[in-house]
Write a protein that holds these residues in place. Structure first.
Motif, short mmCIF file in Angstrom:
data_model
loop_
_atom_site.label_atom_id
_atom_site.label_comp_id
_atom_site.label_asym_id
_atom_site.label_seq_id
_atom_site.Cartn_x
_atom_site.Cartn_y
_atom_site.Cartn_z
N PRO A 1 37.94 72.64 38.10
CA PRO A 1 38.14 72.20 36.72
C PRO A 1 37.65 73.23 35.70
O PRO A 1 36.51 73.68 35.76
N ARG A 2 38.53 73.58 34.76
CA ARG A 2 38.17 74.52 33.69
C ARG A 2 36.95 74.04 32.91
O ARG A 2 36.15 74.85 32.44
N ALA A 3 36.85 72.75 32.73
CA ALA A 3 35.77 72.18 31.92
C ALA A 3 34.38 72.59 32.43
O ALA A 3 33.42 72.61 31.67
N LEU A 4 34.28 72.95 33.69
CA LEU A 4 32.98 73.33 34.27
C LEU A 4 32.73 74.84 34.21
O LEU A 4 31.68 75.30 34.64
N ALA B 1 59.43 87.21 44.55
CA ALA B 1 59.81 86.24 43.53
C ALA B 1 58.54 85.75 42.86
O ALA B 1 57.56 85.42 43.54
N VAL B 2 58.54 85.72 41.54
CA VAL B 2 57.35 85.34 40.77
C VAL B 2 57.54 83.92 40.22
O VAL B 2 58.59 83.60 39.67
N PHE B 3 56.51 83.08 40.40
CA PHE B 3 56.54 81.73 39.85
C PHE B 3 55.25 81.43 39.12
O PHE B 3 54.25 82.13 39.27
N LYS B 4 55.29 80.37 38.29
CA LYS B 4 54.13 79.94 37.53
C LYS B 4 53.70 78.54 37.94
O LYS B 4 54.53 77.71 38.31
N ASP B 5 52.39 78.29 37.81
CA ASP B 5 51.89 76.93 38.03
C ASP B 5 51.81 76.21 36.69
O ASP B 5 52.23 76.74 35.65
N LEU B 6 51.28 75.01 36.68
CA LEU B 6 51.24 74.19 35.47
C LEU B 6 50.28 74.73 34.42
O LEU B 6 50.38 74.37 33.25
N ASP B 7 49.36 75.61 34.82
CA ASP B 7 48.40 76.19 33.89
C ASP B 7 48.83 77.57 33.41
O ASP B 7 48.07 78.25 32.73
N GLU C 1 43.37 72.89 34.25
CA GLU C 1 43.09 71.93 33.18
C GLU C 1 42.98 70.52 33.74
O GLU C 1 42.08 69.77 33.38
N ASP C 2 43.88 70.14 34.64
CA ASP C 2 43.94 68.79 35.18
C ASP C 2 44.05 68.88 36.70
O ASP C 2 45.08 69.30 37.22
N GLN C 3 43.00 68.49 37.40
CA GLN C 3 42.98 68.63 38.85
C GLN C 3 44.05 67.78 39.53
O GLN C 3 44.65 68.22 40.51
N ASP C 4 44.30 66.58 39.03
CA ASP C 4 45.30 65.72 39.67
C ASP C 4 46.70 66.31 39.53
O ASP C 4 47.48 66.32 40.48
N GLN C 5 47.03 66.82 38.34
CA GLN C 5 48.34 67.45 38.15
C GLN C 5 48.46 68.71 39.00
O GLN C 5 49.50 68.95 39.61
N TRP D 1 50.67 71.75 43.73
CA TRP D 1 50.48 72.56 44.93
C TRP D 1 50.89 71.83 46.21
O TRP D 1 51.31 72.46 47.18
N THR D 2 50.80 70.49 46.23
CA THR D 2 51.19 69.77 47.44
C THR D 2 52.65 69.34 47.41
O THR D 2 53.38 69.59 48.36
N GLU D 3 53.08 68.71 46.33
CA GLU D 3 54.44 68.16 46.27
C GLU D 3 55.50 69.21 45.96
O GLU D 3 56.61 69.13 46.47
#
Length: 120
Positions: A58-61, A106-112, A13-17, A22-24
């Motif tokens: 980006p999802r928008a594309l 171990a299973v984790f989720k991202d912001l999306d 949804e948001d590339q910056d977030q 993924w980096t921080e």
């Protein structure tokens, strides 16, 4: 002959977030970040030195992004310390690492809301 997987695309949804996640939080490195017109960038992230990268697209594309879910397993040298570091960085896991006869997971989720697996 195919030699390796180059990229796996994740529709965000948001590339910056997503880039910050993924980096921080996960600890990946930015391998590419190029403008892709007015609506987004071509961003590739992954472990330092990795041949395969994640594209944060980006999802928008992509009108049908909801049908395109990633299924990724990340191999760790030390799953316990990787799990602890990521958890301390705010990554949300579905539970503690689960030891199975064929590995620890171990299973984790991202912001999306996509799920990923760490395997040790």
């Amino acid at each position: 002959m195919i030699k390796r997987i180059a990229t796996v695309t994740i529709y965000v949804e948001d590339q910056d977030q997503a880039l910050r996640f993924w980096t921080e939080q996960v600890g990946f490195t930015v391998h590419a970040d190029h403008p892709m017109g007015p609506s987004g960038r071509w961003i590739e992230v992954g472990p330092a030195g990795a041949e395969t990268k994640l594209v944060l697209y980006p999802r928008a594309l992509m009108t049908h992004w909801a049908k395109l879910k990633p299924s990724l397993v990340f191999l760790c040298d030390d799953i316990e310390s990787t799990y602890q570091r990521m958890k301390e960085n705010g990554v949300v896991f579905q539970g503690e690492p689960n030891k199975m006869p064929y590995g620890t997971f171990a299973v984790f989720k991202d912001l999306d809301g996509y799920e990923y697996v760490l395997k040790g």
